[in-house]
Motif scaffolding. Structure first.
Motif, PDB file in Angstrom:
ATOM      1  N   LEU A  60      49.603  19.104  20.343  1.00 39.46           N
ATOM      2  CA  LEU A  60      50.831  18.912  19.586  1.00 39.46           C
ATOM      3  C   LEU A  60      51.057  20.115  18.677  1.00 39.46           C
ATOM      4  CD1 LEU A  60      52.946  16.688  18.590  1.00 39.46           C
ATOM      5  CD2 LEU A  60      51.242  16.094  16.874  1.00 39.46           C
ATOM      6  N   ALA A  61      52.245  20.676  18.720  1.00 38.27           N
ATOM      7  CA  ALA A  61      52.632  21.705  17.751  1.00 38.27           C
ATOM      8  C   ALA A  61      53.504  21.013  16.717  1.00 38.27           C
ATOM      9  CB  ALA A  61      53.409  22.819  18.442  1.00 38.27           C
ATOM     10  N   LEU A  62      53.091  21.123  15.459  1.00 35.04           N
ATOM     11  CA  LEU A  62      53.731  20.354  14.391  1.00 35.04           C
ATOM     12  C   LEU A  62      54.106  21.307  13.271  1.00 35.04           C
ATOM     13  CD1 LEU A  62      54.030  17.231  14.106  1.00 35.04           C
ATOM     14  CD2 LEU A  62      51.940  17.279  12.741  1.00 35.04           C
ATOM     15  N   SER A  63      55.339  21.170  12.741  1.00 34.16           N
ATOM     16  CA  SER A  63      55.730  22.114  11.694  1.00 34.16           C
ATOM     17  C   SER A  63      56.248  21.410  10.450  1.00 34.16           C
ATOM     18  CB  SER A  63      56.779  23.097  12.219  1.00 34.16           C
ATOM     19  OG  SER A  63      57.995  22.430  12.400  1.00 34.16           O
ATOM     20  N   GLY A  64      56.265  22.151   9.360  1.00 30.02           N
ATOM     21  CA  GLY A  64      56.725  21.661   8.074  1.00 30.02           C
ATOM     22  C   GLY A  64      56.188  22.585   6.993  1.00 30.02           C
TER      23      GLY A  64
END
Ligand code: ADP
Length: 141
Positions: free
Chosen positions: A75-79
């Protein structure tokens, strides 16, 4: 990627106990955004590359065996501040030391069987995202 992005792997315990959705919901509820997602089976070469920093540890063969038990979900997760926020949501590496309410505290078993891998810095994240995703598999929206 313009926004800070990290790499998560749902480990075989998360897959076997059908908790991918539940754990992903926690990341989404925290306002983190999915940029890419895929399932893959770890081959020896990729696993040795990913865990090169623990290759000399006595527990490494056990980790290799565990990580190949089922496919994993990447999973590539951003924030904003995503690396630290994800690691806070997960709790410490050793699930036994993780507080209730954290992902590992609620679902993890021990230091190896600990639900998810997450990058430990933005530099590591950049290398790890490249390891699991081609550029066209990561999305800005
Ligand atoms: P993290 O994945 O939290 O960044 P490390 O990079 O230190 O932690 O370790 C990588 C992985 O190696 C851990 O997630 C865990 O699966 C495994 N591991 C670490 N320490 C041990 C240990 N003492 N016994 C078994 N497995 C371990």
């Amino acid at each position: 990627m313009s926004q800070e992005t990290t790499l998560i792997l749902f480990k075989p315990d998360a897959i076997a106990s059908a908790r991918v959705g539940q754990v992903l919901s926690r990341f989404e509820a925290a306002g983190l955004k999915v940029r890419g997602i895929k399932m893959l089976q770890f081959g020896d070469a990729l696993l040795r590359e990913h865990y090169a920093h623990i290759a000399s540890k006595p527990f490494f063969p056990e980790v290799v065996q565990f990580m190949q038990k089922t496919p994993v979900v990447a999973l590539a997760l951003s924030g904003d501040n995503v690396v630290a926020r994800v690691r806070d949501l997960l709790g410490p590496t050793d699930s036994k030391k993780a507080a209730k309410g954290t992902i590992r505290g609620d679902f993890g078993v021990d230091v190896m069987v600990n639900v998810c891998h997450a990058s430990d810095s933005l530099e590591t994240a950049a290398a790890e995202l490249k390891r699991f995703f081609r550029p066209e598999e990561l999305f800005q929206y």
